[in-house]
Every structure is written in C-alpha cells, then in structure tokens.
Design a protein around this motif. Sequence first.
Motif, mmCIF file in Angstrom:
data_model
loop_
_atom_site.group_PDB
_atom_site.id
_atom_site.type_symbol
_atom_site.label_atom_id
_atom_site.label_comp_id
_atom_site.label_asym_id
_atom_site.label_seq_id
_atom_site.Cartn_x
_atom_site.Cartn_y
_atom_site.Cartn_z
ATOM 1 N N ASN A 34 33.194 58.888 19.251
ATOM 2 C CA ASN A 34 34.505 58.081 19.358
ATOM 3 C C ASN A 34 34.854 58.455 20.660
ATOM 4 O OD1 ASN A 34 37.201 57.409 19.435
ATOM 5 N ND2 ASN A 34 37.841 57.853 17.376
ATOM 6 N N ALA A 36 37.155 57.133 22.807
ATOM 7 C CA ALA A 36 38.892 57.193 22.827
ATOM 8 C C ALA A 36 39.309 58.478 22.486
ATOM 9 C CB ALA A 36 39.265 56.014 22.201
ATOM 10 N N LYS A 37 39.054 59.106 21.252
ATOM 11 C CA LYS A 37 39.306 60.341 20.968
ATOM 12 C C LYS A 37 38.914 61.473 21.922
ATOM 13 C CE LYS A 37 40.932 63.531 18.137
ATOM 14 N NZ LYS A 37 40.301 64.669 18.757
ATOM 15 N N HIS A 39 38.208 61.014 24.949
ATOM 16 C CA HIS A 39 39.075 60.741 26.217
ATOM 17 C C HIS A 39 40.626 61.243 26.216
ATOM 18 C CE1 HIS A 39 40.503 59.084 29.909
ATOM 19 N NE2 HIS A 39 41.359 58.442 29.673
ATOM 20 N N GLY A 40 41.237 61.191 24.951
ATOM 21 C CA GLY A 40 42.326 61.585 24.610
ATOM 22 C C GLY A 40 42.519 63.159 24.772
#
Length: 308
Positions: A34, A36-37, A39-40
Amino acid sequence: MKIAIIGTGHVGSTIAYALVLKGLCDHLVLAGRNLAKAHGDELDLQHTLAFCERTMQIESAPIEAVAASDILIVTTSVPLSDHMTSRMELGPANAALFRQLIPRLARNNPDAILIIITNPVDVLTYLATQISGFPASSIIGIGTLVDSARFRSLLSIERQIHPDDLRAYILGEHGPNQFPLFSTASMGSEHIDDNPLHREIFNAVYNAGFDVYNAKGYTNFAIAAAACEVVRAIVYDSHRTLPLSTYLEDWLGIRDNCFSIPVVVGRRGVIRHLHPYLNRTERKALEKAAKEIKARINRLLSSESGLR
C-alpha cells in the motif's frame, strides 16, 4: 545505517515510529504494498523529527525498489482474520508471500541482516534462510523475545524487582510449543523457582499475545520495542544476548530446524548460539517443540517448489 521496513501495517508503522524516537539509523525506508499508506507514514514521521534529538532521512518506496539496506525488517503479512486462534492460520499465504519477496530483497540488499517479524515466525525464518541465499547468521526471527519480555514483566510484578534485573527466558516456538527455562532463571543470582505460581505466570504469558489481539485486533507496541532491541544490538555491535529464532543445523540431536534459543547479536547478526543447561523437563519440552515445529515446517512448505 540504512534500515528498510517491509510492510507498513500496525506493526511496521509502530516499529518505524520507535526507530525514529530512538534515533537508530541515518536513513529509514518504508516499503509496502500500500504505497499511499507508506507515503502517509513517511510524511507523519518527517514531522515527528522536529521533536527528536537526531534527524534522519525518511522515504517511502515500493518493495521492489528497496536496495543497499543494512537491515531489513520484514513485517509484511496477509490480513489477520477476525477470529484467529493460531498464528499458523497465516502460514500458507505468508509463505507464498515470502517466496515472492525474499529472493528479490536478498538480491537488492546483499549485505543486509534480515529481521523476520511476520508470523508464523519460526517457519518463515526457516523459509527465509532457505530461499534468501544468505548465511543463517544473517536471518533473525523475533521468536520468543516478546514472550520472554512478558514473562519478565509479570515476574517482576510478583517479585517486586525491575524486569531488566531478572534473567528468565522462554524458548522454543513463538506459539503453543514454547517453554520457560526455570533451571537457570534468576534475580540477582537468586534462583527463580519452578513452582505453581510461576507456572501460572507462564500460562498468562502464553495467552498474552491473543489477549491483546482479542482486545484490539492486533499487537504492536511490545513487538516494536523488541525489534528495536535487536536493531540496537546490530547497529552498536553490542553483543547482546537475546532469545531469538535462528536456524539450527544440529543441537542436542535436533537437526535442520528453527526455533528460539539464546543467541549473541552484533553487527554481523547472530554471532554465536548459546547452549544453556536444560533439566529433564526442559529437555523434553525442547524435543517436543522441535518435533512440532519441524512438522509444521514440513506440512507448510512441502508443496513449495525447490525447498527440500
């Protein structure tokens, strides 16, 4: 020192946070399926650095882009079920996941030490040893390190002594075939007896992981702290003695297996195995654990091509 965390779920993210707070590397890579996770987490941890004594480079990346790491912390796993009763339930899917990831990670990070967190950890540490091409000393399963810490913590409450001043290990499987090493357990050189109360404490330790899991759906804090202790031993070459899952070619007649014993950890990974005295009860417990773990390994991996 470059550390990559493979998997940014609850455990991977918490390990990343602990590493940042403790300042245990110069370069931290967060890699997961994931993106996006990951990167968050990268952004959130970069903001955290303003409150830390030591800064570091933090980035997120696809797993296949992770390269030239000194330490790889592998936490990636298939999702946990809502009513899991055994870590072995994760075995088939996580073994298949490892078959995809570990050879690539090994090729791209040829000098790394692998710390395996993913469950069932003993079976997957064995598998990683077989398919990575790395020496067994470079593959470290987190094993019974958390179980031993839980044991010391509960004993410390009963004995009113700081847990770090207790020497008490749980060995064998990170699972139902673990056992306490009472014959050498001590506090300030005073022996810790094998008695009904201490056996009750051990039983509480055995159930502790699932108590946490059933209460909140996952475990993360203790395992993150445990992973950081292994990382610290590697980074500072401190030769710490820790109960960890490691490949055993031959010990006490037990061959080609993987389970937790006390090992010495430094910059090269597992520097040496320690071989504690075992009384008759503990020897039988070890033999039972080894037999059950090897049966699990054979059962889970017998269908894996190329693993013999």
